[in-house]
Design a protein around this motif. Structure first.
Motif, short mmCIF file in Angstrom:
data_model
loop_
_atom_site.label_atom_id
_atom_site.label_comp_id
_atom_site.label_asym_id
_atom_site.label_seq_id
_atom_site.Cartn_x
_atom_site.Cartn_y
_atom_site.Cartn_z
N LEU A 1 -7.07 0.78 -12.59
CA LEU A 1 -6.99 1.19 -11.19
C LEU A 1 -6.01 2.34 -10.98
CD1 LEU A 1 -6.97 -2.28 -9.35
CD2 LEU A 1 -8.86 -0.66 -9.52
N ALA A 2 -5.08 2.53 -11.92
CA ALA A 2 -4.05 3.56 -11.76
C ALA A 2 -4.66 4.95 -11.61
CB ALA A 2 -3.09 3.54 -12.95
N GLU A 3 -5.83 5.18 -12.21
CA GLU A 3 -6.47 6.49 -12.12
C GLU A 3 -7.05 6.76 -10.74
OE1 GLU A 3 -9.33 6.66 -15.21
OE2 GLU A 3 -7.87 6.43 -16.85
N GLN A 4 -7.25 5.72 -9.96
CA GLN A 4 -7.82 5.86 -8.61
C GLN A 4 -6.80 5.45 -7.54
OE1 GLN A 4 -10.84 7.18 -8.10
NE2 GLN A 4 -11.16 7.41 -10.31
N GLN A 5 -5.54 5.77 -7.77
CA GLN A 5 -4.47 5.28 -6.89
C GLN A 5 -4.70 5.62 -5.43
OE1 GLN A 5 -0.50 6.33 -8.05
NE2 GLN A 5 0.42 5.53 -6.19
N TYR A 6 -5.03 6.87 -5.14
CA TYR A 6 -5.18 7.29 -3.74
C TYR A 6 -6.21 6.44 -3.01
CZ TYR A 6 -6.44 10.02 0.37
OH TYR A 6 -6.72 10.41 1.66
N TRP A 7 -7.39 6.30 -3.60
CA TRP A 7 -8.47 5.60 -2.91
C TRP A 7 -8.22 4.10 -2.84
CZ3 TRP A 7 -11.21 8.50 -0.01
CH2 TRP A 7 -11.45 9.84 -0.37
N VAL A 8 -7.63 3.54 -3.89
CA VAL A 8 -7.33 2.11 -3.87
C VAL A 8 -6.27 1.80 -2.81
CG1 VAL A 8 -6.44 0.16 -5.19
CG2 VAL A 8 -7.97 1.80 -6.28
N VAL A 9 -5.20 2.61 -2.77
CA VAL A 9 -4.14 2.41 -1.77
C VAL A 9 -4.70 2.56 -0.36
CG1 VAL A 9 -2.01 3.36 -0.82
CG2 VAL A 9 -2.22 3.04 -3.28
N LEU A 10 -5.52 3.57 -0.14
CA LEU A 10 -6.12 3.77 1.18
C LEU A 10 -7.02 2.60 1.55
CD1 LEU A 10 -6.67 5.50 3.66
CD2 LEU A 10 -8.45 6.71 2.36
N GLY A 11 -7.82 2.13 0.61
CA GLY A 11 -8.69 0.98 0.89
C GLY A 11 -7.89 -0.27 1.22
N ILE B 1 -4.85 2.78 13.81
CA ILE B 1 -5.35 4.02 13.21
C ILE B 1 -4.18 4.91 12.78
CG2 ILE B 1 -6.63 6.15 13.66
CD1 ILE B 1 -8.40 4.47 15.57
N LEU B 2 -3.16 5.04 13.64
CA LEU B 2 -1.98 5.85 13.29
C LEU B 2 -1.26 5.29 12.08
CD1 LEU B 2 -0.44 6.60 16.81
CD2 LEU B 2 -1.58 8.21 15.28
N ALA B 3 -1.30 3.97 11.90
CA ALA B 3 -0.59 3.34 10.79
C ALA B 3 -1.10 3.80 9.44
CB ALA B 3 -0.72 1.82 10.89
N LEU B 4 -2.30 4.37 9.40
CA LEU B 4 -2.90 4.80 8.13
C LEU B 4 -2.42 6.18 7.68
CD1 LEU B 4 -6.55 3.61 8.86
CD2 LEU B 4 -4.96 2.59 7.21
N SER B 5 -1.48 6.78 8.41
CA SER B 5 -1.06 8.15 8.12
C SER B 5 -0.53 8.33 6.71
CB SER B 5 0.03 8.59 9.12
OG SER B 5 -0.46 8.56 10.44
N ILE C 1 -6.47 0.05 4.76
CA ILE C 1 -7.51 -0.20 5.78
C ILE C 1 -7.80 -1.70 5.88
CG2 ILE C 1 -9.93 0.16 6.35
CD1 ILE C 1 -9.67 2.95 5.10
N LEU C 2 -7.86 -2.37 4.73
CA LEU C 2 -8.14 -3.81 4.72
C LEU C 2 -7.02 -4.58 5.42
CD1 LEU C 2 -9.83 -6.22 3.72
CD2 LEU C 2 -8.48 -6.17 1.60
N VAL C 3 -5.75 -4.26 5.09
CA VAL C 3 -4.61 -4.99 5.67
C VAL C 3 -4.55 -4.78 7.18
CG1 VAL C 3 -2.09 -5.08 5.79
CG2 VAL C 3 -3.23 -5.01 3.57
N GLY D 1 2.39 1.92 4.60
CA GLY D 1 2.40 2.73 3.38
C GLY D 1 3.02 1.98 2.22
N ILE D 2 4.18 1.37 2.44
CA ILE D 2 4.84 0.64 1.35
C ILE D 2 4.07 -0.63 1.00
CG2 ILE D 2 6.88 -0.77 0.84
CD1 ILE D 2 8.62 1.33 1.90
N THR D 3 3.58 -1.35 2.01
CA THR D 3 2.85 -2.59 1.75
C THR D 3 1.61 -2.36 0.90
OG1 THR D 3 3.63 -3.54 3.85
CG2 THR D 3 1.70 -4.55 2.85
N SER D 4 0.84 -1.34 1.25
CA SER D 4 -0.37 -1.05 0.47
C SER D 4 -0.02 -0.61 -0.95
CB SER D 4 -1.22 0.00 1.18
OG SER D 4 -0.47 1.18 1.46
N ASN D 5 1.09 0.12 -1.10
CA ASN D 5 1.53 0.52 -2.44
C ASN D 5 2.01 -0.67 -3.26
OD1 ASN D 5 1.84 3.65 -3.25
ND2 ASN D 5 1.86 3.45 -1.02
N VAL D 6 2.70 -1.62 -2.61
CA VAL D 6 3.15 -2.81 -3.32
C VAL D 6 1.96 -3.62 -3.83
CG1 VAL D 6 4.27 -5.07 -3.03
CG2 VAL D 6 5.39 -3.01 -2.17
#
Length: 428
Positions: A140-150, A353-357, A153-155, A123-128
């Motif tokens: 990208l700030a307007e699409q924060q949820y989807w960008v962070v989730l993507g 998969i659990l790590a994506l919570s 998943i990539l990491v 969670g923190i790594t994807s946000n960083v």
């Protein structure tokens, strides 16, 4: 014993770059790299920043004692394997009263704690990564949820592929790269802001701040610094490295260097937060808060370096956290390092998969990370007790002079119980 391939060759060592020399040095102490990976992740970074922001250097004593206990327990778990040839959970199952039940309890407690940590780390790594991208691409700030989730998943996808295709040697090299980047980043940032020497001295005097939340934060401190997974996995990584009794001194030096690096890196993070944030009344609730709070004191360049260290800390912890459950099961069943079986691939896939919570449900990664680190402290007293029992087995061929290590381990056991009690008291 030095593991070099014979005498020096005809190529002058001066031709090696500084990066190659650093990598060679880190790989010489391979299993210690995994100890640092388990210990210093985004949970540790978060806990140290929040502690420095809230209490200055007042909790430095917790870090100091945690690192002493960690170094001795790393040494004991590695030495036990070299002397007996038995890995940790295999030995617990074999030699302790109710050993099977104790080993299973450890697997469950440590597994849940490490998977919780993995959730917070991703969670923190994807946000960083997201916040670094937003600096260059504000839209990208307007699409924060989807960008962070993507990004999450990539990491996790890249790390999972490396796990199922890689080997111990590959894991070691990847961790060495991230650990060196992490250490250099945080120590470099410390050059921009440094607490008063008197604050550091006072911070080494044991005391618990009488404010709400101090007990939970201290428990998170110990949960991330004295990570039970570090001691349990140590024999397996020594096995993967191929060390024998001839490498006893190397194993000892590896333990010392790992503990020193953990204290230096973690202490640097706390000192940066203390020197730049303490006393300003700023609350750290999101990853962006770290950047905004640090920037006036250290500047944009230093904040970028600090974020690079945070990112490296997160990435260096994903490998070990993904691996821990199948490693413990392999240890319990056969006492062997298992990184190639179908079970290993399946369980690490579930963990991925659990790590994506956090990104999937949009949880606050800072608050989630501190909570997950608190959970890690629950298994600690049990693991320390088991090593204390194993280290004092009769007729096991262990070193005769174990007085100092026994005293320190008893101290670690009492310390872990006190910290657990304080954390539970704050929670309830």
């Amino acid at each position: 014993m030095n593991h070099e391939n014979g005498p020096a060759n005809d190529h002058p060592t001066t031709k090696k770059s500084a990066g190659q020399k650093l990598l060679a040095f880190l790989l010489a102490f391979g299993p210690g790299i995994f100890a640092i990976g388990y210990t210093i992740g985004t949970g540790s970074v978060t806990s140290m920043i929040v502690a420095g922001n809230s209490f200055g250097m007042d909790l430095l004593w917790v870090l100091f004692f945690s690192c002493i206990f960690t170094g001795v327990l790393i040494y004991v778990s590695g030495s036990y394997y070299l002397f007996t040839g038995e890995t940790a959970l295999y030995a617990v199952r074999k030699h302790l009263p109710m050993g099977k039940a104790l080993a299973i309890a450890i697997i469950v407690a440590v597994g849940i704690g490490q998977w919780n940590s993995l959730i917070g780390i991703l969670g923190i790594t994807s946000n960083v990564i997201f916040e670094i991208l937003v600096i260059n691409f504000p839209g990208l700030a307007e699409q924060q949820y989807w960008v962070v989730l993507g990004l999450a998943i990539l990491v996790i996808g890249i790390f999972y592929l490396l796990l199922i295709k890689g080997s111990y040697s590959l894991f070691e090299k990847v961790l060495a790269l991230f650990v060196s980047m992490m250490g250099l980043s945080f120590v470099f940032t410390l050059l921009f802001v440094f607490p008063l020497p008197s604050d550091i001295v006072r911070g080494l005097i044991p005391k618990i701040p009488q404010v709400e939340g101090a007990g939970i934060l201290i428990a998170a401190f110990v949960g991330t610094t004295m990570a039970a997974a570090t001691f349990l996995s140590r024999p397996l990584f020594i096995q993967g490295k191929g060390w024998t009794m001839d490498d006893f001194r190397t194993q000892k030096n590896d333990s010392i260097i790992a503990a020193l690096l953990i204290f230096t890196i973690s202490g640097s993070i706390m000192a940066v937060a203390s020197g730049s944030l303490y006393g300003q009344g700023k609350e750290i609730t999101t990853v962006l808060d770290m950047s905004g709070a640090l920037e006036p004191s250290v500047g944009k360049f230093a904040v970028s370096i600090f974020f690079a260290g945070t990112l490296s800390a997160g990435l260096s912890s994903i490998f070990p956290c993904l691996m821990i459950v199948p490693l413990m099961l392999g240890d319990y069943n056969s006492g062997q390092l298992d990184v190639n079986s179908t079970r290993f691939k399946l369980i690490t896939g579930v963990a991925s998969i659990l790590a994506l919570s956090v990104p999937v449900f949009g949880f606050n990664p800072i608050q989630g990370q501190i909570f997950t680190q608190v959970f890690n402290v629950f298994a600690l007293p049990l693991v320390v007790f088991c090593f204390l029992f194993l280290w004092n087995r009769k007729n096991a061929g262990l070193p005769a002079n174990r007085l100092v290590t026994n005293i320190v381990m008893v101290g670690a056991f009492v310390f872990s119980l006190i910290i657990l009690w304080n954390g539970l008291s704050d929670i309830f």
